[in-house]
Design an enzyme around this catalytic site. Structure first.
Site, PDB file in Angstrom:
ATOM      1  N   TYR A 159       0.846  -1.199   0.000  1.00  0.00           N
ATOM      2  CA  TYR A 159       0.000   0.000   0.000  1.00  0.00           C
ATOM      3  C   TYR A 159       0.882   1.250   0.000  1.00  0.00           C
ATOM      4  O   TYR A 159       0.628   2.209  -0.732  1.00  0.00           O
ATOM      5  CB  TYR A 159      -0.919  -0.016   1.225  1.00  0.00           C
ATOM      6  CG  TYR A 159      -1.752   1.236   1.378  1.00  0.00           C
ATOM      7  CD1 TYR A 159      -2.821   1.486   0.529  1.00  0.00           C
ATOM      8  CD2 TYR A 159      -1.471   2.155   2.385  1.00  0.00           C
ATOM      9  CE1 TYR A 159      -3.586   2.634   0.666  1.00  0.00           C
ATOM     10  CE2 TYR A 159      -2.231   3.306   2.534  1.00  0.00           C
ATOM     11  CZ  TYR A 159      -3.290   3.530   1.673  1.00  0.00           C
ATOM     12  OH  TYR A 159      -4.052   4.671   1.807  1.00  0.00           O
ATOM     13  N   ASN A 188      -3.023   9.274  10.071  1.00  0.00           N
ATOM     14  CA  ASN A 188      -3.941   8.812  11.114  1.00  0.00           C
ATOM     15  C   ASN A 188      -5.204   9.645  11.247  1.00  0.00           C
ATOM     16  O   ASN A 188      -5.545  10.138  12.327  1.00  0.00           O
ATOM     17  CB  ASN A 188      -3.211   8.777  12.470  1.00  0.00           C
ATOM     18  CG  ASN A 188      -2.011   7.875  12.473  1.00  0.00           C
ATOM     19  OD1 ASN A 188      -2.087   6.722  12.038  1.00  0.00           O
ATOM     20  ND2 ASN A 188      -0.877   8.377  12.927  1.00  0.00           N
TER      21      ASN A 188
END
Length: 331
Positions: A159, A188
């Site tokens: 990824y 995040n």
């Protein structure tokens, strides 16, 4: 131009958001509508949901398409001025650590096809959402990641590699064809509309889901819980994306993250406190615990965008918990 003028300049623009039925994309859709844009969404609904857009479906142009097919990318970018390319095959640490091909091949195809369609249809600006996954820990004492730490890259997952390829493509299209590209590495993000399915979810929705549905079970934290993160509330993330698309043209990447760093232990205790329940914490040293400290150096972000996130973690967690509780208890 100050940031309020930057945002006002969105009024009347024709904007496409790929992955717009997903977590961050759905918030971006609603914000762009509030700014007076004509909003188009392209999503295959593999992880996104029309539920996330139910309040605005009659106000947008929704395209249910597979963006790994070039003809679809060409179609959805026709007559579009700005593209926010958020579409990706992604999940939590369990998913991206195992679904190697599914986190690489579809993503690289989408990135390449969307940029070529952008070129062919004369789209004015293109924003690519990269990820903190382009970085890999270099030492246990590493503090924040600076943008230059990604090159030469050695991401821990496919990824991350797919995001690196996307960044290189953006830079190449800028250099070869003058396409105005922005590259933003998101660290995040969390908030309402995030995926609550334990097969896909990140740490915050995963712990919140458990606190709401299974309060008698323990929180099992991978590793020792001392891993440190700085979490970015989704509405702050959206504002950062809006500013980045307007202020960056040369595909020079910037981090998008918060400076409020907490350990996973502290995060778990905050969610337990929100629940008002007596949930115990246990540790699983055998599971994938991720990098020890994964936080953004935000110096460049503040300098380039003239902006930093405003939402404290406690406030964002409370809003996310209340949303998840309402959603899960309605089922």
């Amino acid at each position: 131009m100050n940031n309020e003028h930057v945002l006002r300049d969105y009024e009347g623009r024709r904007v496409l958001i790929t992955g717009g039925a997903g977590f961050i994309g759905s918030h971006l859709v609603k914000t762009l509508l509030d700014l007076g844009c004509e909003v188009h969404v392209a999503d295959n609904l593999s992880r996104g949901s029309l539920e996330n857009l139910k309040e605005v479906l009659d106000k947008i142009h929704f395209h249910h398409v597979d963006l790994t097919r070039f003809e679809n990318c060409l179609s959805v970018t026709r007559d579009i001025e700005y593209v926010f390319h958020l579409a990706a095959s992604v999940g939590g640490i369990h998913y991206i650590g195992k679904a190697r091909v599914r986190c690489f091949t579809p993503d690289v195809l989408m990135h390449a096809y969307m940029l070529e369609a952008t070129r062919m249809n004369d789209v004015e600006r293109f924003l690519f959402t990269s990820s903190a996954c382009v970085y890999r820990e270099k030492s246990k004492m590493l503090n924040e990641f600076k943008e230059e730490d990604a090159y030469p890259a050695n991401p821990a997952t496919t990824y991350g590699w797919a995001k690196i390829v996307g960044e290189i493509l953006c830079r190449s299209y800028y250099l070869d064809y003058g396409i105005k590209c922005s590259v933003v590495r998101i660290f995040n993000a969390y908030g309402e509309n995030e995926n609550l399915d334990p097969r896909w979810s990140h740490v915050i929705p995963s712990l919140i889901r458990k606190a709401i549905l299974y309060p008698k079970e323990k929180f099992v934290i991978l590793g020792d819980g001392k891993q440190e993160r700085a979490f970015l509330y989704v509405k702050d993330c959206v504002k950062g994306l809006l500013l980045a698309l307007k202020k960056i043209e040369n595909a020079d990447p910037i981090n998008l993250g918060s400076e409020e760093v907490v350990s996973i232990n502290t995060l778990a205790k905050k969610i337990i406190a929100l629940s008002g329940k007596n949930i115990k914490i246990e540790y699983d040293p055998s599971g994938p615990k991720g990098t020890y400290r994964y936080c953004a150096d935000t110096t460049k972000m503040k300098n380039v965008l003239g902006w930093s996130p405003k939402t404290p973690l406690d406030e964002g967690l409370k809003k996310t918990y209340e949303w998840a509780k309402k959603k899960l208890e309605a089922k």
